[in-house]
Scaffold this motif. Structure first.
Motif, PDB file in Angstrom:
ATOM      1  N   GLN A 126      38.111  49.215  41.362  1.00 38.76           N
ATOM      2  CA  GLN A 126      36.750  48.806  40.991  1.00 38.76           C
ATOM      3  C   GLN A 126      36.314  47.744  41.989  1.00 38.76           C
ATOM      4  O   GLN A 126      36.830  46.629  41.977  1.00 38.76           O
ATOM      5  CB  GLN A 126      36.735  48.240  39.562  1.00 38.76           C
ATOM      6  CG  GLN A 126      35.403  47.646  39.146  1.00 38.76           C
ATOM      7  CD  GLN A 126      34.335  48.702  38.942  1.00 38.76           C
ATOM      8  OE1 GLN A 126      34.530  49.666  38.237  1.00 38.76           O
ATOM      9  NE2 GLN A 126      33.203  48.499  39.582  1.00 38.76           N
ATOM     10  N   VAL A 127      35.388  48.111  42.874  1.00 34.54           N
ATOM     11  CA  VAL A 127      34.923  47.187  43.899  1.00 34.54           C
ATOM     12  C   VAL A 127      34.012  46.148  43.251  1.00 34.54           C
ATOM     13  O   VAL A 127      33.148  46.479  42.455  1.00 34.54           O
ATOM     14  CB  VAL A 127      34.180  47.957  45.018  1.00 34.54           C
ATOM     15  CG1 VAL A 127      33.603  46.995  46.037  1.00 34.54           C
ATOM     16  CG2 VAL A 127      35.117  48.949  45.690  1.00 34.54           C
TER      17      VAL A 127
ATOM     18  N   CYS B 234      38.186  43.653  45.124  1.00 38.26           N
ATOM     19  CA  CYS B 234      38.269  44.662  44.070  1.00 38.26           C
ATOM     20  C   CYS B 234      39.313  44.301  43.023  1.00 38.26           C
ATOM     21  O   CYS B 234      40.073  43.356  43.189  1.00 38.26           O
ATOM     22  CB  CYS B 234      38.609  46.020  44.679  1.00 38.26           C
ATOM     23  SG  CYS B 234      40.209  46.055  45.499  1.00 38.26           S
TER      24      CYS B 234
END
Length: 156
Positions: free
Chosen positions: A152-153, A135
Motif C-alpha cells: 500500500q503506497v 509504503c
C-alpha cells in the motif's frame, strides 16, 4: 546452490533466535524485529543492485523491478503474478514462497507463517524506501506454501 541453502538456514535461525532467544518478547514485537531486519537489509541491498541502472520512470516500473530482478536475485525465481488497482495498491503473488516451502502443505502450520514472512515484508519495504516509494507491506497466507504480499503506497 550452497549460497541458497545458507540463506535459508540464516533466515530460519534468525526467526528461531527472535522467537526463542533469551529475552521474552511478544509475538508482535518479534515480528516487528524481523521486519526491521528485513528493512535494513532491503535498503542496503537495492542500493547495490541498482547502482549501475538508471532511474525508474514510474511506480509501476519500480514494482516490476521488485517482481522480476529483485525476486530473482533473492529468491531465485520471479513473482508469479503482480496485480494493481492503479491507485497505490499492488499485490505480489508467490505460489511457492521459498521460506514457506519447507512447511507441510495444509493448514496446520498456517499460524506460524507470519514469522517467516516478516523479514520479506521488511525487505520489500526497505527496497522501495530506497527507491523513493513510502509504503506499508503486509503478507497473507491462505494455503501453504503460496502467499500474497500487499503493498500500500503512502502518498501525500
Amino acid at each position: 546452490m550452497a549460497e541458497e541453502a545458507m540463506f535459508d538456514f540464516i533466515h530460519m535461525e534468525a526467526v528461531s533466535y527472535v522467537f526463542q532467544g533469551g529475552e521474552k518478547i511478544s509475538e508482535d514485537e518479534a515480528i516487528s524485529k524481523l521486519e526491521h531486519m528485513g528493512f535494513a537489509t532491503g535498503y542496503r541491498l537495492v542500493e547495490r543492485l541498482t547502482r549501475e541502472s538508471g532511474r525508474y520512470k514510474d511506480e509501476l516500473d519500480i514494482m516490476k523491478y521488485i517482481c522480476k530482478d529483485l525476486w530473482v536475485t533473492v529468491y531465485k525465481k520471479q513473482i508469479d503474478n503482480l496485480r494493481t488497482n492503479h491507485q497505490g495498491v499492488y499485490v505480489l503473488h508467490d505460489n511457492r514462497f521459498r521460506f514457506l516451502s519447507h512447511m507441510a502443505a495444509g493448514k496446520q502450520y498456517l499460524q506460524y507463517a507470519p514469522r517467516y514472512l516478516a523479514f520479506t515484508c521488511g525487505l520489500v519495504r526497505g527496497c522501495l524506501a530506497n527507491l523513493g516509494v513510502t509504503c506499508v507491506v503486509t503478507a497473507e497466507v491462505t494455503q501453504l506454501p503460496a502467499c500474497k504480499f500487499q503493498i500500500q503506497v503512502q502518498r501525500g
